[in-house]
Design a protein around this motif. Structure first.
Motif, PDB file in Angstrom:
ATOM      1  N   ALA A  68     -10.125   2.432  22.919  1.00 46.03           N
ATOM      2  CA  ALA A  68      -9.131   1.413  23.279  1.00 46.03           C
ATOM      3  C   ALA A  68      -7.978   1.415  22.275  1.00 46.03           C
ATOM      4  CB  ALA A  68      -9.793   0.037  23.329  1.00 46.03           C
ATOM      5  N   VAL A  69      -8.291   1.608  20.997  1.00 44.45           N
ATOM      6  CA  VAL A  69      -7.235   1.690  19.980  1.00 44.45           C
ATOM      7  C   VAL A  69      -6.378   2.933  20.205  1.00 44.45           C
ATOM      8  CG1 VAL A  69      -6.717   1.846  17.523  1.00 44.45           C
ATOM      9  CG2 VAL A  69      -8.630   0.442  18.296  1.00 44.45           C
ATOM     10  N   GLU A  85      -5.724   4.416  22.995  1.00 48.12           N
ATOM     11  CA  GLU A  85      -4.835   4.165  24.136  1.00 48.12           C
ATOM     12  C   GLU A  85      -3.689   3.246  23.734  1.00 48.12           C
ATOM     13  OE1 GLU A  85      -5.050   2.422  28.739  1.00 48.12           O
ATOM     14  OE2 GLU A  85      -6.854   2.525  27.498  1.00 48.12           O
ATOM     15  N   GLN A  86      -4.007   2.223  22.959  1.00 46.04           N
ATOM     16  CA  GLN A  86      -2.983   1.296  22.487  1.00 46.04           C
ATOM     17  C   GLN A  86      -1.962   2.024  21.611  1.00 46.04           C
ATOM     18  OE1 GLN A  86      -4.626  -1.858  20.090  1.00 46.04           O
ATOM     19  NE2 GLN A  86      -2.677  -2.936  19.843  1.00 46.04           N
ATOM     20  N   ALA A  87      -2.440   2.875  20.717  1.00 47.35           N
ATOM     21  CA  ALA A  87      -1.549   3.618  19.833  1.00 47.35           C
ATOM     22  C   ALA A  87      -0.681   4.597  20.610  1.00 47.35           C
ATOM     23  CB  ALA A  87      -2.366   4.363  18.776  1.00 47.35           C
ATOM     24  N   SER A 122      -6.893  -2.986  14.285  1.00 49.24           N
ATOM     25  CA  SER A 122      -7.898  -2.822  15.337  1.00 49.24           C
ATOM     26  C   SER A 122      -8.862  -1.681  15.005  1.00 49.24           C
ATOM     27  CB  SER A 122      -7.215  -2.570  16.680  1.00 49.24           C
ATOM     28  OG  SER A 122      -6.517  -3.724  17.114  1.00 49.24           O
ATOM     29  N   GLU A 171      -3.278   7.140  16.821  1.00 52.37           N
ATOM     30  CA  GLU A 171      -4.074   7.618  17.948  1.00 52.37           C
ATOM     31  C   GLU A 171      -5.030   8.710  17.481  1.00 52.37           C
ATOM     32  OE1 GLU A 171      -3.483   9.799  22.318  1.00 52.37           O
ATOM     33  OE2 GLU A 171      -1.727   9.313  21.091  1.00 52.37           O
ATOM     34  N   SER A 176      -1.195  -4.528  14.353  1.00 49.27           N
ATOM     35  CA  SER A 176      -2.207  -4.789  15.382  1.00 49.27           C
ATOM     36  C   SER A 176      -3.034  -3.549  15.670  1.00 49.27           C
ATOM     37  CB  SER A 176      -1.526  -5.287  16.655  1.00 49.27           C
ATOM     38  OG  SER A 176      -2.460  -5.424  17.700  1.00 49.27           O
ATOM     39  N   VAL A 177      -2.367  -2.411  15.767  1.00 51.40           N
ATOM     40  CA  VAL A 177      -3.085  -1.162  16.059  1.00 51.40           C
ATOM     41  C   VAL A 177      -3.920  -0.736  14.853  1.00 51.40           C
ATOM     42  CG1 VAL A 177      -2.841   1.242  16.741  1.00 51.40           C
ATOM     43  CG2 VAL A 177      -1.291  -0.469  17.686  1.00 51.40           C
ATOM     44  N   LYS A 182       3.321  -5.197  15.755  1.00 54.01           N
ATOM     45  CA  LYS A 182       2.755  -4.223  16.683  1.00 54.01           C
ATOM     46  C   LYS A 182       1.967  -3.137  15.948  1.00 54.01           C
ATOM     47  CE  LYS A 182       5.521  -1.371  18.930  1.00 54.01           C
ATOM     48  NZ  LYS A 182       6.460  -0.818  19.941  1.00 54.01           N
ATOM     49  N   LYS A 201       0.402   4.329  23.690  1.00 50.71           N
ATOM     50  CA  LYS A 201       1.453   3.583  24.388  1.00 50.71           C
ATOM     51  C   LYS A 201       2.555   3.141  23.430  1.00 50.71           C
ATOM     52  CE  LYS A 201      -1.488   1.820  28.127  1.00 50.71           C
ATOM     53  NZ  LYS A 201      -2.138   0.611  28.713  1.00 50.71           N
ATOM     54  N   ALA A 202       2.173   2.883  22.185  1.00 50.11           N
ATOM     55  CA  ALA A 202       3.149   2.434  21.189  1.00 50.11           C
ATOM     56  C   ALA A 202       3.854   3.587  20.495  1.00 50.11           C
ATOM     57  CB  ALA A 202       2.451   1.563  20.148  1.00 50.11           C
TER      58      ALA A 202
END
Length: 489
Positions: A302-303, A305-307, A280, A316, A276-277, A273, A309-310
């Motif tokens: 987009a990265v 936002e993904q970061a 990216s 982020e 992946s961030v 996980k 959430k994680a």
């Protein structure tokens, strides 16, 4: 100006020391009474030293599960884990179980736990005490070299520590590899390839020696050689995902951005996980490299936002800061930096040292933006904030970032000699290298300007900073990526 970092004492390694009576020569003291935990820990150490990172981490998780009071397993997870939330949690567990650890383990906990909280003076003191008291522990020397190279960003100081580990056991493979990385980072590719050749001889059936050959080839601008070695690594071990990432990095630097994104996508699909961030971010930078800033910003958002959430607040923040590095609209750049700073202070469970480092990078970027906008009041106020942050500890990385920002302000004020002295402290950063070229030109030192300019033009790192600074420098000066220095393989 912030004080210089507490000197890292490199204990003499030219003498063969007698081992402590209870210590097996070359081994680390382990206080766990669980044979299962001990076996898991030692297997994890062996895996990590062969750069099978995920397998090593899982073994240490198993060791900590087998013995919840095993402080050394917890602190190794706190240092080596790539997930900042895991780092934070494991540091707390290490401190809570420190009382049940042996003397060497307690020193390692004190060292790495303090470093995780940006308390670098006691961290370095504990490291030096451990190196002084456990002179025969090759794993301790390896760990210290790794920490000095990666965490303190001091490859020159790390080299003698890795050489000490090699002297203790010439068959101990990874110090040869890590020393090679140190030499490569200071531009000595002859020594880098000499050391990695020995590393490959010691581990002929492992993927990582080929990965290291690939990375040094890429750093030296020999991209086709890099691709060949990355593919050789994956042929040995198709699961060695770092080499799949390396293919993406190499194509990105070659200018084949669609191919780079395709290779990154394969790596990201197989990644953890946090990988992946992080990876990216490198994929997002490819859009900037091909001149599509709109697509780049969309990808970085987009990265972010993904970061978020994680719960990876530092990643982020890095995504937002990346936008500010190239955004031409000052208001949009300022907004991105504000979002980056907010992300850092949202209560994410991230080690303080990581938060401080990203905050320093944000402040450095804000200084550069303010100078570009001719807002010297903001530049100076931000520099004061950065000075306070750098003064709060003894982190070499914070010191370097401060000096780079100070050099930028001094250059804007036409104080060229002072700018040079600050930029020289941070001479591996693309932004500082560019500032140093300009400052040398202003002082009339064309020879030094030319040398730094050549280094900047041949910088082959898959970062957004390199994409923004080096690409523009090459275009402005008509300088293509260089093949790098002559190297012996």
């Amino acid at each position: 100006m912030p004080f210089r970092t507490l000197t890292i004492i490199i204990l003499c390694c030219s003498t063969v020391f007698a081992a402590a009576p209870t210590q097996e020569a070359g081994e680390m003291h382990l206080s766990t009474h669980s044979s299962k935990a001990r076996a898991f820990f030692q297997e994890g150490l062996a895996k990590m030293e062969q750069l099978h990172i995920q397998a090593g981490l899982q073994n240490w998780r198993n060791a900590a599960q087998a013995d919840h009071h095993f402080a050394l397993a917890h602190i190794f997870l706190a240092y080596f884990a790539q997930d900042p939330t895991e780092q934070f949690a494991e540091r707390e567990k290490a401190l809570a179980t420190r009382h049940s650890a042996g003397p060497e383990e307690r020193l390692i906990v004190d060292w790495l736990a303090n470093a995780g909280q940006s308390q670098y003076v006691p961290a370095i003191q504990a490291m030096n005490s451990a190196l002084g008291e456990y002179k025969q522990d090759k794993h301790l020397a390896w760990l210290a070299g790794w920490w000095v190279m990666v965490t303190q960003n001091e490859p020159t100081r790390a080299i003698p520590i890795f050489e000490r580990a090699i002297q203790l056991d010439p068959q101990f493979a990874d110090p040869w590899n890590e020393a090679a990385y140190c030499y490569a980072r200071i531009g000595d590719f002859d020594e880098a390839f000499r050391h990695v050749k020995k590393y490959a001889e010691l581990l002929p059936n492992e993927a990582n020696p080929q990965d290291s050959y690939a990375e040094f080839s890429r750093m030296a601008g020999r991209f086709e050689d890099a691709l060949t070695h990355y593919r050789a690594s994956l042929k040995i071990d198709p699961t060695f995902n770092e080499s799949q990432l390396g293919l993406g990095d190499t194509y990105a630097l070659m200018g084949d951005e669609p191919r780079a994104r395709a290779e990154y996508a394969i790596a990201i699909q197989k990644a953890t996980k946090v990988q992946s961030v992080l990876w990216s971010l490198q994929s997002a930078a490819t859009y900037y490299r091909e001149g599509d800033t709109k697509a780049a910003s969309q990808a970085f958002l987009a990265v972010a936002e993904q970061a978020h959430k994680a719960d990876f607040g530092n990643v982020e923040a890095e995504a937002y800061r990346s936008i500010a590095l190239y955004e031409t609209d000052s208001a949009l750049a300022g907004n991105a930096l504000q979002k980056a700073e907010v992300a850092l202070h949202e209560g994410h469970k991230v080690p303080q040292a990581i938060v401080d480092l990203e905050l320093a990078a944000i402040l450095r970027t804000r200084v550069e933006r303010a100078i570009r906008d001719k807002n010297m009041e903001l530049a100076n106020e931000t520099l004061r904030q950065l000075s306070n942050l750098a003064n709060a500890g003894a982190d070499e990385n914070l010191q370097l970032i401060y000096h780079g920002a100070a050099g930028a302000v001094l250059l804007a004020q036409d104080k060229y000699e002072d700018a040079v002295s600050n930029f020289e402290e941070d001479s591996r950063s693309p932004m500082s290298m560019l500032g140093l070229v300009r400052a040398y030109e202003k002082t009339g030192d064309k020879e030094k300007a030319g040398k730094i300019g050549a280094r900047l033009a041949s910088l082959n790192e898959p970062s957004i900073e390199q994409a923004v600074v080096t690409s523009a420098f090459r275009k402005h000066h008509g300088t293509a990526a260089r093949l790098g220095p002559k190297i012996q393989k």
